[in-house]
Design a protein around this motif. Structure first.
Motif, mmCIF file in Angstrom:
data_model
loop_
_atom_site.group_PDB
_atom_site.id
_atom_site.type_symbol
_atom_site.label_atom_id
_atom_site.label_comp_id
_atom_site.label_asym_id
_atom_site.label_seq_id
_atom_site.Cartn_x
_atom_site.Cartn_y
_atom_site.Cartn_z
ATOM 1 N N ALA A 297 0.838 -1.200 0.000
ATOM 2 C CA ALA A 297 0.000 0.000 0.000
ATOM 3 C C ALA A 297 0.873 1.249 0.000
ATOM 4 O O ALA A 297 2.019 1.233 0.466
ATOM 5 C CB ALA A 297 -0.920 -0.006 1.220
ATOM 6 N N GLU A 298 0.356 2.336 -0.528
ATOM 7 C CA GLU A 298 1.069 3.606 -0.493
ATOM 8 C C GLU A 298 0.673 4.363 0.770
ATOM 9 O O GLU A 298 -0.494 4.352 1.183
ATOM 10 C CB GLU A 298 0.736 4.430 -1.735
ATOM 11 C CG GLU A 298 1.259 3.802 -3.025
ATOM 12 C CD GLU A 298 1.056 4.724 -4.231
ATOM 13 O OE1 GLU A 298 0.560 5.859 -4.029
ATOM 14 O OE2 GLU A 298 1.375 4.297 -5.346
ATOM 15 N N TYR A 299 1.666 5.030 1.369
ATOM 16 C CA TYR A 299 1.440 5.706 2.640
ATOM 17 C C TYR A 299 1.763 7.183 2.509
ATOM 18 O O TYR A 299 2.597 7.579 1.680
ATOM 19 C CB TYR A 299 2.305 5.076 3.733
ATOM 20 C CG TYR A 299 1.997 3.618 3.973
ATOM 21 C CD1 TYR A 299 0.817 3.232 4.597
ATOM 22 C CD2 TYR A 299 2.885 2.620 3.568
ATOM 23 C CE1 TYR A 299 0.528 1.890 4.824
ATOM 24 C CE2 TYR A 299 2.612 1.277 3.788
ATOM 25 C CZ TYR A 299 1.424 0.920 4.415
ATOM 26 O OH TYR A 299 1.141 -0.404 4.621
ATOM 27 N N ASN A 304 2.263 7.475 10.324
ATOM 28 C CA ASN A 304 0.903 6.944 10.388
ATOM 29 C C ASN A 304 0.938 5.488 10.847
ATOM 30 O O ASN A 304 1.903 4.765 10.606
ATOM 31 C CB ASN A 304 0.209 7.062 9.032
ATOM 32 C CG ASN A 304 0.921 6.263 7.949
ATOM 33 O OD1 ASN A 304 0.582 5.106 7.706
ATOM 34 N ND2 ASN A 304 1.924 6.866 7.307
ATOM 35 N N PRO A 306 -0.899 2.630 10.012
ATOM 36 C CA PRO A 306 -0.847 1.482 9.082
ATOM 37 C C PRO A 306 0.556 1.196 8.556
ATOM 38 O O PRO A 306 0.952 0.029 8.425
ATOM 39 C CB PRO A 306 -1.795 1.908 7.953
ATOM 40 C CG PRO A 306 -2.759 2.837 8.610
ATOM 41 C CD PRO A 306 -1.947 3.587 9.618
ATOM 42 N N GLU A 307 1.322 2.244 8.250
ATOM 43 C CA GLU A 307 2.689 2.054 7.763
ATOM 44 C C GLU A 307 3.569 1.435 8.846
ATOM 45 O O GLU A 307 4.351 0.511 8.574
ATOM 46 C CB GLU A 307 3.273 3.391 7.306
ATOM 47 C CG GLU A 307 4.665 3.286 6.718
ATOM 48 C CD GLU A 307 5.187 4.627 6.229
ATOM 49 O OE1 GLU A 307 6.235 4.624 5.555
ATOM 50 O OE2 GLU A 307 4.565 5.666 6.529
ATOM 51 N N GLU A 308 3.446 1.933 10.077
ATOM 52 C CA GLU A 308 4.253 1.396 11.168
ATOM 53 C C GLU A 308 3.882 -0.059 11.450
ATOM 54 O O GLU A 308 4.748 -0.882 11.765
ATOM 55 C CB GLU A 308 4.080 2.245 12.429
ATOM 56 C CG GLU A 308 4.513 3.690 12.297
ATOM 57 C CD GLU A 308 5.958 3.833 11.843
ATOM 58 O OE1 GLU A 308 6.810 3.043 12.306
ATOM 59 O OE2 GLU A 308 6.228 4.718 11.020
ATOM 60 N N GLU A 310 2.786 -2.282 9.261
ATOM 61 C CA GLU A 310 3.359 -3.142 8.223
ATOM 62 C C GLU A 310 4.861 -3.327 8.413
ATOM 63 O O GLU A 310 5.373 -4.458 8.375
ATOM 64 C CB GLU A 310 3.094 -2.576 6.827
ATOM 65 C CG GLU A 310 3.742 -3.426 5.745
ATOM 66 C CD GLU A 310 3.527 -2.914 4.329
ATOM 67 O OE1 GLU A 310 4.384 -3.201 3.466
ATOM 68 O OE2 GLU A 310 2.512 -2.227 4.085
ATOM 69 N N TYR A 311 5.581 -2.243 8.638
ATOM 70 C CA TYR A 311 7.034 -2.340 8.717
ATOM 71 C C TYR A 311 7.488 -3.103 9.955
ATOM 72 O O TYR A 311 8.383 -3.949 9.880
ATOM 73 C CB TYR A 311 7.672 -0.949 8.680
ATOM 74 C CG TYR A 311 7.688 -0.346 7.295
ATOM 75 C CD1 TYR A 311 8.118 -1.082 6.202
ATOM 76 C CD2 TYR A 311 7.276 0.960 7.072
ATOM 77 C CE1 TYR A 311 8.138 -0.544 4.928
ATOM 78 C CE2 TYR A 311 7.296 1.510 5.798
ATOM 79 C CZ TYR A 311 7.725 0.756 4.726
ATOM 80 O OH TYR A 311 7.742 1.282 3.470
ATOM 81 N N ARG A 343 9.801 10.994 12.970
ATOM 82 C CA ARG A 343 9.148 9.700 12.852
ATOM 83 C C ARG A 343 9.911 8.755 13.782
ATOM 84 O O ARG A 343 10.392 7.704 13.365
ATOM 85 C CB ARG A 343 9.170 9.212 11.412
ATOM 86 C CG ARG A 343 8.407 10.118 10.454
ATOM 87 C CD ARG A 343 8.736 9.802 9.014
ATOM 88 N NE ARG A 343 8.231 8.506 8.600
ATOM 89 C CZ ARG A 343 7.051 8.309 8.003
ATOM 90 N NH1 ARG A 343 6.250 9.334 7.758
ATOM 91 N NH2 ARG A 343 6.673 7.113 7.630
ATOM 92 N N PRO A 357 1.344 6.336 16.390
ATOM 93 C CA PRO A 357 1.604 5.365 15.312
ATOM 94 C C PRO A 357 2.709 4.365 15.648
ATOM 95 O O PRO A 357 2.572 3.174 15.355
ATOM 96 C CB PRO A 357 2.001 6.259 14.136
ATOM 97 C CG PRO A 357 1.415 7.594 14.438
ATOM 98 C CD PRO A 357 1.485 7.723 15.926
#
Length: 485
Positions: A297-299, A304, A306-308, A310-311, A343, A357
């Motif tokens: 997905a693009e972040y 945010n 969702p990005e955290e 996933e990673y 971040r 996040p």
């Protein structure tokens, strides 16, 4: 004249002392071989655990916004902070008392209060042991990170994973004993020095793997268009011949042996590592549990959840796959973006923006890791250790941030030999210092306890360096018996 350094050591035992001599003699025989077999022929005592996964929140995660609930901050929010003593702040974080921007609620049979941003850990909170009275020695990131990672607050010392690799060796012939999964955005303070071998054999240093990158392990396979498998094999055979002649002439030099072992391991990793990194065959319910059901997905540019998720979740799943294949010690790092807006966990300006996040991403991946290990029967002999370099102040910096607080913070552990569902040690009513200031917990105690569970007496795993018998716990450390199952 003495025929060997070993003979010299034996005949001059009076000058070293029994413990120092045994350490020196052990190193003479085993220094070069430490990368695979380890220097301990057998553990000092029966181990409860075989392996460790350390989760390091770089930048200083705030315990009072995650795991250490403080009703007094809620009651006195916005009032001028009064610590009852002089406080040396890192910057200017002595504003009014500030309650957490996140709501707390009880979880599990233990009723442990957790912040909403780490709520996913509620599913396994009864497996965890919290230590809320940790104290540090510095409010500076680099020094405090060194202390947590190596047992010393200055450079030049081996990472704890290197010590474990040195003592116990590798479980696998095809993967390193010590693997590091850095934050994809960069390194923490001190960079790779946090997992270096220092004066231990080079083979014990951490191997950095970046699961998010196209090439997760640098220089593992040739990328040039003019190379071939046949040419690669021929060059390796030639290197083997040259190295063999060199080693015959310099039998006492462990550096070449370590280098040869690293190349041999790299050749094996060309097959084993890609397999460990490949999560495409994992069942969909496992991917979803780790938050990996929307990969690719693009972040947005802003931090945010969702990005955290996933990673961090990917690193946790890779960690499970690595320990299944015999990796002894794994570090997972979070929060190493030194750009701005932040971040990372160093939330001087805005706890809600940064911790929200990052904490959610950490909690989803970690909860999945704990539950996955448990359902596979691996949690019983795997220690999970959650660390950060220090805490954050209960008073405000600016309007929404918190300054550094080395005076008290939180670690937690679960798994191999850890008593589940408990809290050991308390911070005071504000989360400023330990409630019992005379009996805090130090990083040496955590390290001593970890080694104990692995079957190692932390006072006996020593290496003489510059005339001193060095060990992970320096001259400190006590096993925390109250958190042992």
């Amino acid at each position: 004249m003495f025929s060997s350094r070993r003979e010299f050591l034996q005949q001059n035992a009076w000058g070293f002392g029994a413990l120092a001599l045994s350490s020196l003699l052990m190193n003479e025989e085993a220094h070069a071989a430490a990368g695979q077999e380890g220097v301990l022929a057998a553990p000092h005592h029966p181990p409860k655990a075989k392996r460790v996964i350390q989760l390091f929140m770089s930048g200083a995660a705030s315990p009072i916004d995650t795991f250490d609930h403080k009703p007094m901050l809620e009651k006195h929010h916005g009032e001028a902070s009064d610590f009852g003593e002089h406080v040396e702040a890192f910057q200017n974080g002595l504003g009014p008392w500030m309650k957490s921007p996140f709501k707390f609620a009880p979880y599990g049979q233990s009723g442990k209060m957790l912040s909403e941003v780490v709520a996913p850990l509620g599913a396994c909170v009864d497996d965890m042991a919290f230590v809320h009275n940790m104290v540090g020695k510095s409010g500076v990131h680099s020094q405090a990170t060194y202390l947590q990672a190596t047992g010393f607050d200055t450079p030049g010392f081996p990472g704890m994973g290197a010590w474990v690799s040195y003592g116990l060796g590798s479980i696998s012939d095809n993967l390193p004993a010590f693997v590091v999964l850095p934050d994809h955005r960069g390194f923490a303070s001190n960079g790779p020095k946090n997992w270096s071998s220092a004066f231990l054999p080079a083979s014990t240093q951490g191997t950095a793997i970046f699961p998010q990158r196209e090439n997760p392990i640098e220089d593992l396979t040739p990328k040039s268009s003019y190379t071939s498998a046949q040419g690669d094999e021929a060059s390796l055979r030639l290197l083997e011949q040259i190295n063999g002649r060199y080693q015959e002439e310099r039998a006492g030099d462990s550096r070449l042996e370590a280098r040869i072992r690293s190349y041999e391991l790299a050749a094996k990793m060309q097959l084993s590592a890609p397999q460990a990194m490949d999560i495409s065959q994992e069942p969909s319910h496992i991917l979803k549990m780790y938050g990996l059901d929307r990969m690719g997905a693009e972040y947005p540019a802003e931090i945010n959840a969702p990005e955290e998720i996933e990673y961090f979740g990917r690193k946790c799943l890779i960690a499970r796959r690595l320990i299944e294949r015999g990796v002894r010690f794994i570090q997972i790092w979070s929060g190493n973006d030194n750009g701005f807006p932040r971040r990372n966990w160093d939330s001087h300006e805005d706890i809600s923006r940064d911790h929200g996040p990052l904490a959610t991403g950490m909690a989803v991946g970690t909860a999945a890791l704990i539950q996955d290990l448990k359902q596979r029967g691996l949690l019983d002999d795997t220690i999970i250790l959650w660390t950060t370099e220090f805490g954050r102040m209960p008073s405000t910096q600016g309007s929404n941030g918190r300054d550094h607080n080395p005076y008290v913070f939180t670690n937690w552990l679960c798994g191999g030999g850890i008593k589940p569902g408990i809290t050991y040690g308390q911070s005071d009513q504000w989360g400023y210092k330990p409630l019992d200031r005379d009996h805090p917990t130090q990083v040496y105690d955590i390290h001593a306890t970890m080694l104990h569970l692995l079957g190692i007496n932390h006072e006996k795993l020593t290496v003489r360096h510059n005339g001193i018998d060095r060990r992970l716990t320096d001259v400190h450390g006590h096993v925390i018996r109250d958190i042992l199952a």
